[in-house]
Design an enzyme around this catalytic site. Structure first.
Site, PDB file in Angstrom:
ATOM      1  N   ARG A   1       1.110  12.237 -38.756  1.00  0.00           N
ATOM      2  CA  ARG A   1       1.534  13.344 -39.628  1.00  0.00           C
ATOM      3  C   ARG A   1       1.740  12.890 -41.068  1.00  0.00           C
ATOM      4  NH1 ARG A   1      -0.416  14.702 -36.011  1.00  0.00           N
ATOM      5  NH2 ARG A   1       0.338  15.796 -34.183  1.00  0.00           N
TER       6      ARG A   1
ATOM      7  N   SER B   1       6.462  22.208 -34.604  1.00  0.00           N
ATOM      8  CA  SER B   1       7.436  21.159 -34.277  1.00  0.00           C
ATOM      9  C   SER B   1       8.279  20.869 -35.512  1.00  0.00           C
ATOM     10  CB  SER B   1       6.724  19.869 -33.867  1.00  0.00           C
ATOM     11  OG  SER B   1       5.966  20.115 -32.717  1.00  0.00           O
TER      12      SER B   1
ATOM     13  N   GLU C   1       9.613  17.033 -39.562  1.00  0.00           N
ATOM     14  CA  GLU C   1       8.157  17.093 -39.802  1.00  0.00           C
ATOM     15  C   GLU C   1       7.898  18.171 -40.862  1.00  0.00           C
ATOM     16  OE1 GLU C   1       5.553  16.996 -36.396  1.00  0.00           O
ATOM     17  OE2 GLU C   1       4.184  18.437 -37.319  1.00  0.00           O
TER      18      GLU C   1
HETATM   19  C1  LIG Z   1       3.141  27.846 -34.161  1.00  0.00           C
HETATM   20  C2  LIG Z   1       2.783  26.580 -34.855  1.00  0.00           C
HETATM   21  C3  LIG Z   1       2.112  25.580 -34.174  1.00  0.00           C
HETATM   22  C4  LIG Z   1       1.780  24.379 -34.817  1.00  0.00           C
HETATM   23  N1  LIG Z   1       1.116  23.433 -34.107  1.00  0.00           N
HETATM   24  C5  LIG Z   1       0.769  22.279 -34.727  1.00  0.00           C
HETATM   25  C6  LIG Z   1       0.062  21.275 -34.008  1.00  0.00           C
HETATM   26  O1  LIG Z   1      -0.294  21.405 -32.853  1.00  0.00           O
HETATM   27  N2  LIG Z   1      -0.236  20.116 -34.658  1.00  0.00           N
HETATM   28  C7  LIG Z   1       0.108  19.920 -35.965  1.00  0.00           C
HETATM   29  O2  LIG Z   1      -0.200  18.844 -36.513  1.00  0.00           O
HETATM   30  N3  LIG Z   1       0.786  20.860 -36.657  1.00  0.00           N
HETATM   31  C8  LIG Z   1       1.119  22.032 -36.085  1.00  0.00           C
HETATM   32  N4  LIG Z   1       1.801  22.979 -36.780  1.00  0.00           N
HETATM   33  C9  LIG Z   1       2.228  22.703 -38.164  1.00  0.00           C
HETATM   34  C10 LIG Z   1       1.227  23.121 -39.257  1.00  0.00           C
HETATM   35  O3  LIG Z   1       0.388  24.186 -38.820  1.00  0.00           O
HETATM   36  C11 LIG Z   1       0.358  21.943 -39.732  1.00  0.00           C
HETATM   37  O4  LIG Z   1       1.150  20.909 -40.272  1.00  0.00           O
HETATM   38  C12 LIG Z   1      -0.688  22.373 -40.764  1.00  0.00           C
HETATM   39  O5  LIG Z   1      -1.573  21.318 -40.975  1.00  0.00           O
HETATM   40  C13 LIG Z   1      -0.079  22.770 -42.107  1.00  0.00           C
HETATM   41  O6  LIG Z   1      -1.096  23.389 -42.886  1.00  0.00           O
HETATM   42  P1  LIG Z   1      -0.734  24.494 -43.978  1.00  0.00           P
HETATM   43  O7  LIG Z   1      -1.991  24.901 -44.656  1.00  0.00           O
HETATM   44  O8  LIG Z   1       0.057  25.599 -43.386  1.00  0.00           O
HETATM   45  O9  LIG Z   1       0.139  23.633 -44.978  1.00  0.00           O
HETATM   46  P2  LIG Z   1       1.468  24.059 -45.741  1.00  0.00           P
HETATM   47  O10 LIG Z   1       2.548  24.290 -44.757  1.00  0.00           O
HETATM   48  O11 LIG Z   1       1.167  25.171 -46.690  1.00  0.00           O
HETATM   49  O12 LIG Z   1       1.751  22.714 -46.563  1.00  0.00           O
HETATM   50  C14 LIG Z   1       2.096  21.517 -45.880  1.00  0.00           C
HETATM   51  C15 LIG Z   1       2.144  20.362 -46.898  1.00  0.00           C
HETATM   52  O13 LIG Z   1       0.841  20.129 -47.400  1.00  0.00           O
HETATM   53  C16 LIG Z   1       0.775  20.314 -48.818  1.00  0.00           C
HETATM   54  N5  LIG Z   1      -0.523  20.954 -49.094  1.00  0.00           N
HETATM   55  C17 LIG Z   1      -1.047  22.074 -48.524  1.00  0.00           C
HETATM   56  N6  LIG Z   1      -2.297  22.281 -48.991  1.00  0.00           N
HETATM   57  C18 LIG Z   1      -2.565  21.277 -49.858  1.00  0.00           C
HETATM   58  C19 LIG Z   1      -3.691  20.921 -50.668  1.00  0.00           C
HETATM   59  N7  LIG Z   1      -4.805  21.661 -50.696  1.00  0.00           N
HETATM   60  N8  LIG Z   1      -3.627  19.806 -51.435  1.00  0.00           N
HETATM   61  C20 LIG Z   1      -2.494  19.047 -51.458  1.00  0.00           C
HETATM   62  N9  LIG Z   1      -1.385  19.331 -50.737  1.00  0.00           N
HETATM   63  C21 LIG Z   1      -1.429  20.433 -49.933  1.00  0.00           C
HETATM   64  C22 LIG Z   1       1.971  21.195 -49.164  1.00  0.00           C
HETATM   65  O14 LIG Z   1       2.422  20.974 -50.489  1.00  0.00           O
HETATM   66  C23 LIG Z   1       3.000  20.704 -48.135  1.00  0.00           C
HETATM   67  O15 LIG Z   1       3.606  19.508 -48.559  1.00  0.00           O
HETATM   68  C24 LIG Z   1       2.129  24.185 -36.177  1.00  0.00           C
HETATM   69  C25 LIG Z   1       2.800  25.208 -36.865  1.00  0.00           C
HETATM   70  C26 LIG Z   1       3.108  26.392 -36.227  1.00  0.00           C
HETATM   71  C27 LIG Z   1       3.793  27.486 -37.004  1.00  0.00           C
END
Ligand SMILES: Cc1cc2nc3c(=O)[nH]c(=O)nc-3n(C[C@H](O)[C@H](O)[C@H](O)COP(=O)(O)OP(=O)(O)OC[C@H]3O[C@@H](n4cnc5c(N)ncnc54)[C@H](O)[C@@H]3O)c2cc1C
Length: 302
Positions: A175, A225, A295
């Protein structure tokens, strides 16, 4: 933030591309968070200009994807939030490679891969993030992680230059990646997949979706998580064994279905979630001498 700054921003992203005093609860899967001063959704061609303007005018800026790993404070965010979802979302195929803009949802990229009979991305189909957020977090599930399928990533570096990084240069760990530490913005990712059979790929995706439905509290808003997996343990099991299943602070609750998830039962504030996370961390530390690390990324004023 002065009117001149907003005028300049409007010239770059257009009037429709700017939202003022935008509630972040609309942009996070926790459905929590106060207002951002400004939220913009620039497409790739102008994203670097937005960043350059913010830097020149010394206005803080933050990048978000789908907000599925974010807890935004009740006090909101001072400065500009740059949202990639829905804007930086080009998606194309080059042989066994899928090239996806940072704002593309993983589910869309995985579905495209499946329809082309490209295997390897099935694990990611149910992760509700964008490609950019998934690279930053080295998102993973069911034995797969971004590291396994990424070939390279194009970023905007801290000096405003585009740079292509190989998977090795991304320093992908559990992560984690080097993206945030270096102030990079992910613009695009190239996934190298393997030829497979569409029916088998879709069957695997359905199997994993069913597992998620049965194990995770998907009926409530959350950020997945809440804590990282401590070395040698599972956060959810530690929390359950500490007797915290269903533990509540205001509208925030340790999910009964999966103790690794903090859920918003309705009307939760960021303060509720932070207090609940602190209580959980203290209790697990007291009973098992294991330190839980969030996380979820915290953003804004708490
Ligand atoms: C129901 C549910 C289930 C999930 N299951 C999983 C799972 O199985 N495995 C897992 O790993 N995660 C899981 N997650 C967590 C999450 O979906 C992941 O961490 C996902 O990769 C986050 O992507 P996001 O676009 O929503 O990022 P955001 O939440 O918008 O951002 C996360 C971080 O990345 C940075 N960021 C986002 N985009 C960029 C970019 N283009 N350039 C630079 N920085 C950036 C942001 O500033 C922040 O620090 C889950 C979440 C939920 C709600």
């Amino acid at each position: 933030m002065n009117g001149q700054f907003l005028e300049q921003l409007e010239q770059i992203v257009g009037r429709d591309g700017i939202r003022l005093e935008e509630p972040m609860s609309r942009h996070t899967t926790f459905r929590v968070g106060g207002a951002a001063d400004v939220l913009v959704t620039p497409d790739r061609s102008v994203l670097s200009q937005v960043v350059a303007l913010c830097k020149k005018e010394r206005v803080p800026y933050y990048i978000i994807g789908n907000g599925s790993n974010l807890l935004v404070g009740d006090g909101g965010i001072r400065g500009v939030v740059i949202e990639t979802k829905g804007a930086v979302n080009e998606l194309r195929t080059e042989g066994e490679r899928i090239v996806a803009g940072a704002g593309t949802l993983l589910s869309q990229a995985a579905s495209r891969a499946a329809s082309l009979g490209l295997a390897g991305m099935e694990f990611a189909a149910g992760i509700p993030g964008t490609v950019g957020g998934a690279v930053v977090m080295n998102a993973g599930a069911y034995g797969g992680e971004m590291k396994d399928i990424l070939e390279s990533v194009t970023v905007l570096d801290a000096e405003g230059h585009e740079k292509v990084l190989s998977v090795d240069e991304l320093e992908l760990g559990y992560r984690s990646s080097c993206i945030l530490k270096n102030g990079y913005i992910v613009l695009e990712a190239v996934f190298h997949l393997a030829a497979g059979d569409e029916t088998e790929i879709r069957a695997r995706m359905q199997e994993l979706a069913a597992k998620r439905m049965s194990k995770q509290p998907l009926e409530y808003p959350s950020a997945g998580s809440t804590f990282k997996r401590p070395e040698g343990y599972f956060a959810g099991k530690l929390i359950m064994d500490a007797g915290l299943r269903g533990y509540r602070v205001g509208g925030a609750q340790v999910a009964e279905k999966h103790c690794g998830f903090v859920i918003n039962r309705g009307g939760a504030t960021a303060a509720d979630i932070v207090k609940l996370m602190e209580d959980v961390k203290c209790e697990v530390e007291r009973q098992f001498h294991v330190t839980l690390e969030p996380e979820v990324k915290m953003l804004g004023e708490f």
